[in-house]
Design an enzyme around this catalytic site. Structure first.
Site, PDB file in Angstrom:
ATOM      1  N   LYS A 106      50.753  15.828  53.217  1.00 43.45           N
ATOM      2  CA  LYS A 106      49.931  15.566  54.298  1.00 43.45           C
ATOM      3  C   LYS A 106      49.839  17.034  54.938  1.00 43.45           C
ATOM      4  O   LYS A 106      50.611  17.892  55.061  1.00 43.45           O
ATOM      5  CB  LYS A 106      50.314  14.725  55.397  1.00 43.45           C
ATOM      6  N   GLY A 218      41.007   1.375  67.638  1.00 43.25           N
ATOM      7  CA  GLY A 218      40.457   2.744  66.993  1.00 43.25           C
ATOM      8  C   GLY A 218      39.215   2.417  66.548  1.00 43.25           C
ATOM      9  O   GLY A 218      38.791   1.509  65.900  1.00 43.25           O
ATOM     10  N   GLY A 220      37.354   5.087  64.930  1.00 35.35           N
ATOM     11  CA  GLY A 220      37.021   6.208  64.110  1.00 35.35           C
ATOM     12  C   GLY A 220      36.470   5.672  62.815  1.00 35.35           C
ATOM     13  O   GLY A 220      36.176   4.479  62.547  1.00 35.35           O
ATOM     14  N   GLY A 223      38.587   2.316  61.749  1.00 36.29           N
ATOM     15  CA  GLY A 223      38.342   1.200  62.698  1.00 36.29           C
ATOM     16  C   GLY A 223      36.782   0.718  62.703  1.00 36.29           C
ATOM     17  O   GLY A 223      36.669  -0.757  62.498  1.00 36.29           O
TER      18      GLY A 223
END
Ligand code: GLU
Length: 417
Positions: A106, A218, A220, A223
């Site tokens: 990540k 959420g 974004g 979501g």
């Protein structure tokens, strides 16, 4: 909201639970608990006004025993090394649970993209990529989008990487725009995967998805697309929220209309057809059949787990639930579809994109979605089976599969020298 517990503590505690049941050697356990490599970088970026702003960023590469590192890059003002390390670890288990040939990584840059221009974001992304050049690559580590990064960000990464190589390398990054070799279906894949696993869980529990009440935290990419797919499948979206708060209507909200409103005003707040506004905290406790956290970590903690009314919790976000909350949810017999299973559709479609790029092929949306469906349904039932065999919950079962496969890979590779 429960922000006092570090995601890394959560990830390490989850590993501990799996390691105990799997009876892992302490050497293997310790090896799995630490990233193979962590790169911390300082990224000077010229702002539009001529000033130089120096951002902090990192790339954490956890374990690559099963294949090249894979994982998104997050731009967020609260990004820190502990969070990115946890997210990298979850990527390792996630790729193993759906059995795609990757390890986990990540990246993160501590910045506030909402306050930056597109040109500033481009310069930041290119400079960050430049500092990662020796650590990433199609067979080394393949980045992808995460919170506040998107297909455009990936295009800049591809271009920067390719400029340094001297030739075009689309396979160095996934989640690209389709015109640059991105895969059809990638943008929606995380959300489609969430809904596929929710559908399988609903079948198990005898919950009818049609008309089921769903709350989504959420709004974004993940979501919004989850709300859209759920709505298209006939479910009723009763609440959605973004970082500023949420809107609620027990009769149902049309997510397409909410999306239009957010595009215009910058938030879901103020949406006309809402019955009332709710905070992000209150959204989690609403009366609904299915709850989908699709924002940040540590949303469901021991403080609010007891108040959750949903029958199914589909974790679109990474790390939304703490181990103490897990215990409470288990006692309440809430069916938790853990993040490393529920949101694995994103990285699975990334894998399809990488395969298409490496083989210079293009797949249709039907091909992508069929393969996605097959992999995710199998993973869901593998985890469900482990859950029954081990008499545990879905989280522990998913960890047993994920951690178990990685541990097995490490032991089989052997240790050199
Ligand atoms: N950021 C996504 C995740 O957390 C996708 C990663 C990828 O496609 O490599 O799973």
């Amino acid at each position: 909201m429960g922000g006092d517990i570090s995601p890394l503590d959560v990830a390490l505690e989850q590993l501990e639970i799996a390691a105990q049941i799997l009876d892992l050697d302490s050497g293997v356990h310790v090896f799995l608990s630490r990233p193979k490599r962590t790169l911390s970088v300082s990224i000077p970026t010229k702002m539009d006004d001529g000033e130089v702003c120096v951002y902090w960023g990192c790339r954490v590469q956890h374990i690559d025993a099963r294949g090249p590192f894979k994982g998104g890059i997050r731009y967020h003002p609260n990004v820190d090394l502990a969070e990115v390390t946890a997210l990298a670890m979850w990527m390792t288990w996630k790729c193993a649970v759906v059995d795609i040939p990757y390890g986990g990584a990540k990246g993160g840059v501590c910045c506030n993209p909402k306050e930056m221009s597109k040109a500033e974001l481009e310069r930041l992304t290119r400079r960050y990529t430049n500092m990662l050049l020796d650590f990433i690559g199609p067979h080394r580590d393949v980045p992808a989008p995460d919170i506040y990064t998107d297909a455009q960000t990936m295009a800049w990464i591809m271009d920067t990487y390719s400029r340094f190589k001297g030739y075009s390398v689309p396979e160095c990054v996934t989640g690209k725009p389709i015109i640059l070799g991105g895969s059809k279906g990638r943008t929606e894949a995380t959300s489609l995967g969430v809904m596929i696993s929710v559908r399988e869980a609903a079948k198990d529990l005898g919950v009818k998805l049609k008309r089921a009440a769903i709350a989504v935290q959420g709004f974004g990419t993940v979501g919004w697309n989850a709300a859209k797919i759920a709505h298209d499948w006939g479910a009723k979206i009763v609440a959605v929220s973004d970082s500023r708060g949420g809107v609620y209507n027990p009769e149902g909200l049309n997510p397409y209309k909410v999306f239009e409103h957010k595009e215009k005003t910058g938030s879901v707040l103020g949406f006309k057809k809402a019955r009332r506004e709710v905070t992000n905290e209150a959204l989690l406790e609403l009366k609904c059949d299915i709850l989908i956290p699709a924002a940040l970590e540590n949303q469901i903690t021991k403080a609010n787990a007891g108040k959750i009314k949903a029958k199914i919790l589909g974790e679109a976000a990474n790390g939304p639930t703490t181990p103490r909350a897990d215990e409470i949810l288990s006692e309440k017999r809430i069916f938790v579809i853990p993040d490393i299973l529920a949101n694995a559709g994103g990285v699975t479609a990334s894998y399809f994109e990488w395969v298409q790029n490496l083989t210079r092929e293009r797949w249709t949306l039907e091909q992508v979605n069929q393969k996605l469906e097959r992999i995710l349904v199998k993973a869901f039932h593998d985890v469900d089976k482990t859950k029954s065999e081990e008499e545990t919950n879905m989280r522990t079962a998913a960890l047993l599969l994920g951690v178990g496969r990685v541990a097995e890979a490490i032991k089989t590779l052997g240790l050199w020298p």
